[in-house]
Design a protein around this motif. Structure first.
Motif, mmCIF file in Angstrom:
data_model
loop_
_atom_site.group_PDB
_atom_site.id
_atom_site.type_symbol
_atom_site.label_atom_id
_atom_site.label_comp_id
_atom_site.label_asym_id
_atom_site.label_seq_id
_atom_site.Cartn_x
_atom_site.Cartn_y
_atom_site.Cartn_z
ATOM 1 N N VAL A 219 0.706 -1.315 -0.020
ATOM 2 C CA VAL A 219 0.098 0.106 0.006
ATOM 3 C C VAL A 219 0.952 1.260 0.102
ATOM 4 O O VAL A 219 1.947 1.337 0.678
ATOM 5 C CB VAL A 219 -0.612 -0.037 1.253
ATOM 6 N N LYS B 3 1.504 4.729 1.388
ATOM 7 C CA LYS B 3 0.712 5.328 2.321
ATOM 8 C C LYS B 3 1.121 6.722 2.487
ATOM 9 O O LYS B 3 2.123 7.203 2.410
ATOM 10 C CB LYS B 3 1.227 4.746 3.875
ATOM 11 N N THR C 232 -11.175 11.035 -2.318
ATOM 12 C CA THR C 232 -11.217 11.588 -0.989
ATOM 13 C C THR C 232 -11.815 12.811 -0.820
ATOM 14 O O THR C 232 -11.565 13.283 0.507
ATOM 15 C CB THR C 232 -9.534 11.408 -0.651
ATOM 16 N N SER D 269 -8.631 2.162 -2.837
ATOM 17 C CA SER D 269 -8.561 2.717 -1.435
ATOM 18 C C SER D 269 -8.171 1.201 -0.969
ATOM 19 O O SER D 269 -8.479 -0.160 -1.365
ATOM 20 C CB SER D 269 -9.670 3.345 -1.230
ATOM 21 N N GLU D 270 -8.290 1.306 0.385
ATOM 22 C CA GLU D 270 -7.848 -0.065 1.138
ATOM 23 C C GLU D 270 -9.157 -0.819 1.190
ATOM 24 O O GLU D 270 -8.677 -2.127 1.131
ATOM 25 C CB GLU D 270 -7.388 0.303 2.760
ATOM 26 N N LYS D 271 -10.271 -0.467 1.065
ATOM 27 C CA LYS D 271 -11.382 -1.277 0.962
ATOM 28 C C LYS D 271 -12.022 -1.021 -0.191
ATOM 29 O O LYS D 271 -12.654 -0.021 -0.310
ATOM 30 C CB LYS D 271 -12.377 -1.075 2.259
ATOM 31 N N SER D 272 -11.913 -1.927 -1.122
ATOM 32 C CA SER D 272 -12.342 -1.691 -2.498
ATOM 33 C C SER D 272 -13.066 -2.864 -3.236
ATOM 34 O O SER D 272 -12.446 -4.026 -3.006
ATOM 35 C CB SER D 272 -10.938 -1.192 -3.267
ATOM 36 N N ARG E 119 -2.642 0.149 -4.347
ATOM 37 C CA ARG E 119 -3.272 0.631 -3.439
ATOM 38 C C ARG E 119 -2.782 2.014 -2.749
ATOM 39 O O ARG E 119 -1.711 2.019 -2.671
ATOM 40 C CB ARG E 119 -3.562 -0.568 -2.191
ATOM 41 N N SER F 211 -3.408 4.782 0.787
ATOM 42 C CA SER F 211 -4.228 5.109 1.888
ATOM 43 C C SER F 211 -3.717 6.363 2.475
ATOM 44 O O SER F 211 -2.584 6.927 2.031
ATOM 45 C CB SER F 211 -3.939 4.105 3.205
#
Lengths: 385, 448
Positions: B4, B6, B157, B195-198, B210, B212
């Motif tokens: 990810v 970040k 976002t 995104s992290e939950k996708s 990914r 975040s």
């Protein structure tokens, strides 16, 4: 309070361009925006804006200066009553009141002259009143010796506002910290009145100084080769010095406010102290006289070092603007301040000159930081190509 | 599915009024409009006259400098008006829906089986090409250039932004078709920022990256910067996720179908939720009877509060927008506002008491909260730009009109949305997005 708003709204047409009282427009605008945040809304770009504005930012710095101011008032009284040998017989409030009476006129003169000139310049240039002087106006009294004649404060403030700031285009455009320009002006224009041992302690006509009291600052003593202070006094601020600079504790309270709110840059504060400690250590290694052998950390407590590091070096306009630049800028201020202080016999205090010097070099530091940034970006282009 | 990326810099502005995950389909609008002003730098040339009948997919106008880039009618009906502004600049091309919705037939084919040229041709003719934009500059892609990659950010976002996981979840097949088409165009170089939950992690034919972090982590410009930054001479194309869906639909059905889901958000909306209508629909079809009745003024924004355009209810939704936000106008004086402890004042700084309540959501009006000043606080912008770019220095280069510096400092990598937070946080209320667009326009003029 509706009537105030109505008054300002109703009088607005009279100060507009071409109207009879146009010459009052910046005064009108200054007071109106002080009392009321304007109703202006976003026309282009982002529709919402942060609640922070320069009034807020500047008033937080003024708030951070309050502990130093209050303690400074107390210390003025404290030093006075030591000098005349009456400390044991005087109560807390009497001591404070004496200091208040001595310090308040300096503050009033500084704000009066400075804001007066700000209004005049805003008028001539047709812009809004800048908030920058709210801070400068408080800084100037705090870095003056208490016995500075009021007319000198007035002249220095006028010099600082005109030549330190307005000739460059006002708040945000100046090269040097305006308050330090005021201090430097007095230092070089009236050296006799601004140094020596008689200016640091307030005395009234007819006061008799007790035997053995010199009124010298610890640093003047050190430069002369004697040690005449206790670390505890220096830490809390019960030593002679400029009005607001003596108490490490009060200044650190201010630093806390600046750092917690994020208005003051912690990088600059930290690196200035680091630079000072480093230079102090180096000088300790070569200790050949009293000043050089002063324990390195004492320098943080003495003179204007802490005050300069927290409130002067951090002035965002005259400091370096890049992240890395801020570290370098602070570090060099710390190093130079101690170096000037200890090595140069003419100046027992080096903070003022160190900060002014680094103000001058801040754009150069930024230039090199930006060049480094560009070079890194160019390298990236070559790797991917 | 690798690591990810970040991002720590940035800011999530906690506004009241995010859309509840409920979708309402609106009846087809009676009018729709395409607005040439939604496309920076476009000089439109009309192809048909007022009163002429059109089918969905018929060309309305084209780009003077790229005649092959067509703008087509979203619905069948009649061209009722061409609204012009100053110096006869075309503002709106308005189509009235006809009794039966006729549309042009395009090729119905799996884009994987077509050649890159055929895919391009289909997108140009159907008028979907303008959905593809290019960096540098954030303008419509030129059909002649070859991008090094195409980027799609599948999450937004920005404040109160629509959740594309919710909007697209049921149509992932069509989304895949759209991605396949883009893969053809770019020689298989498609990147999908997730995104992290996708729900997009199983999309094929694209590299999934990914991210975040706070806003602007979902900005496609920020994602490009961290995956394949744009150097001088390079071009990257970008497409919004719902527009990928529209492209997918074209290849699956052979017809253009500009149905889009809009998040109706903001503190002034009665029940913020998702509404489905046609691209170019009048704002009123979405906002009518859904906005609070108040005695103070409100501001309707096509887009989000940072980059959207202020719009009136009788005007039309912007071409690239997926959101309508309504906030109070805030044209009121506030007594000694700068001295308020600020429990209800959200701020990026820690100078307000609101910092003590990190979870609270706020009503923020369009008030500037202060006067224009010279630039003073120097650390603010850097904290909200998660890129190896010095925002203040770049903006100063633009103000100084120093083209070499603009290029070296990264003007190719950013458009307004990437610096929008700088404008939000600025204590001196500097018009950052205007300055940036000035710089971009200078570059286009000087270097082409």
């Amino acid at each position: 309070m509706e009537f105030l708003k109505n008054f300002f709204e109703k009088t607005k047409p009279y100060v507009q361009k071409g109207a009879k009282y146009h010459w009052l427009h910046s005064v009108h605008d200054g007071f109106f925006t002080f009392l009321y945040v304007p109703k202006t809304t976003a026309k282009t770009g982002a529709h919402i804006h942060d609640y922070i504005d320069l009034k807020r930012a500047m008033s937080i710095v003024v708030l951070a200066l309050v502990p130093a101011l209050l303690f400074g008032m107390y210390n003025v009284g404290y030093q006075h009553f030591i000098a005349i040998g009456e400390l044991a017989n005087t109560g807390f409030w009497d001591i404070f009141l004496y200091g208040l009476i001595k310090v308040l006129p300096v503050v009033i003169v500084s704000y009066g002259v400075g804001l007066g000139l700000e209004f005049v310049f805003a008028q001539i240039r047709g812009h809004e009143i800048n908030e920058g002087f709210l801070v400068s106006g408080m800084l100037i009294p705090l870095i003056m010796p208490v016995e500075t004649p009021l007319w000198m404060v007035a002249v220095a403030t006028a010099f600082a506002v005109i030549f330190g700031k307005e000739v460059f285009g006002g708040t945000g455009m100046n090269i040097w910290n305006p308050a330090l320009v005021a201090r430097a002006f007095l230092f070089f224009a009236y050296p006799a009145q601004m140094s020596g041992n008689s200016v640091w302690v307030a005395l009234d006509e007819g006061d008799r100084v007790i035997d053995g009291f010199t009124g010298a600052t610890p640093m003047a003593d050190l430069a002369a080769g004697t040690v005449d202070y206790s670390v505890v006094d220096a830490f809390f601020g019960f030593i002679p010095g400029s009005i607001g600079e003596t108490s490490f504790v009060a200044i650190m309270l201010g630093a806390l406010v600046l750092i917690v709110t994020g208005i003051g840059n912690w990088k600059i504060i930290l690196s200035t102290f680091a630079g000072g400690l480093l230079m102090g250590l180096i000088l300790n290694l070569f200790a050949v006289n009293t000043y050089m052998s002063t324990p390195f950390w004492h320098h943080m407590l003495l003179g204007g070092f802490a005050f300069g590091a927290v409130f002067m070096a951090t002035d965002p306009v005259s400091a370096a603007q890049t992240g890395k630049g801020k570290w370098i800028y602070g570090l060099l201020i710390g190093i130079l301040a101690i170096l000037i202080r200890v090595i140069n016999p003419a100046f027992p205090e080096g903070m003022m000159l160190a900060i002014l010097l680094m103000n001058t070099f801040a754009p150069l530091i930024d230039h090199y930081v930006v060049q480094g940034h560009i070079k890194r970006r160019m390298k990236r282009a070559k790797i991917s190509a | 599915m690798s690591e990810v990326i970040k991002l720590r810099k940035g800011l999530d502005i906690k506004l009241k009024g995010s859309a509840e995950k409920v979708l309402e389909s609106l009846p087809a609008p009676a009018m729709v409009a395409i607005k040439p002003t939604d496309f920076p730098g476009l000089t439109p040339k009309m192809l048909i006259k007022q009163g002429q009948e059109v089918k969905a997919g018929d060309a309305l106008f084209y780009d003077k400098y790229h005649p092959e880039v067509l703008f087509t009618a979203p619905i069948g009906g009649k061209l009722v008006s061409v609204n012009r502004g100053e110096r006869r600049r075309i503002l709106e091309v308005v189509i009235e829906a006809g009794p039966q919705a006729e549309s042009l037939e395009f090729k119905k084919a799996n884009p994987g089986k077509l050649s890159a040229e055929e895919v391009k041709d289909q997108l140009l003719k159907s008028g979907l090409w303008p959905f593809i934009r290019r960096r540098p500059y954030g303008i419509i892609a030129s059909p002649q250039e070859q991008p090094k990659a195409i980027f799609v950010s599948t999450f937004d976002t920005s404040p109160l932004a629509p959740d594309y996981n919710f909007v697209i979840e049921g149509q992932l097949g069509t989304f895949q078709t759209g991605i396949d088409a883009l893969a053809k165009l770019s020689g298989k170089n498609v990147y999908l920022g997730v995104s992290e939950k996708s729900v997009f992690t199983n999309i094929n034919n694209a590299d999934i990256v990914r991210f975040s972090g706070p806003h602007p982590a979902g900005n496609v410009g920020v994602q490009i910067h961290h995956v394949s930054p744009i150097n001088k001479g390079e071009v990257v194309w970008t497409v919004n996720p719902q527009d990928v869906l529209i492209i997918g639909r074209l290849f699956e059905t052979g017809k253009i179908d500009l149905t889009k889901v809009y998040a109706l958000t903001g503190s002034e909306v009665e029940k913020p939720k998702y509404l489905q209508t046609l691209l170019g629909a009048p704002v009123s079809t979405v906002t009518d009877r859904r906005i609070k009745q108040t005695d103070y003024k409100q501001r309707i924004i096509s887009g989000n509060v940072l980059t959207g355009k202020r719009i009136k209810a009788q005007e039309y939704i912007g071409f690239y927008d997926a959101q309508i936000t309504v906030i109070p106008e805030g044209d009121e004086y506030e007594m000694l506002g700068w001295a308020d402890p600020g429990i209800n004042k959200f701020s990026s700084t820690k100078a307000f008491m609101s910092k003590l309540f990190p979870k609270k959501e706020y009503v923020i009006s369009a008030n500037l909260h202060g006067g224009d000043r010279a630039f003073v606080l120097t650390d603010q912008y850097r904290r909200v730009v998660p890129m190896d770019i010095m925002p203040v220095i770049l903006l100063k280069a633009i103000l100084a009109n120093d083209i070499d510096k603009m290029e070296q400092l990264g003007l190719y990598e950013v458009i307004e949305e990437d610096f929008a937070l700088c404008e939000y946080v600025c204590a001196s209320k500097t018009k950052v997005q205007d300055i940036l667009r000035t710089g971009i326009n200078t570059m286009i003029k000087e270097l082409g």
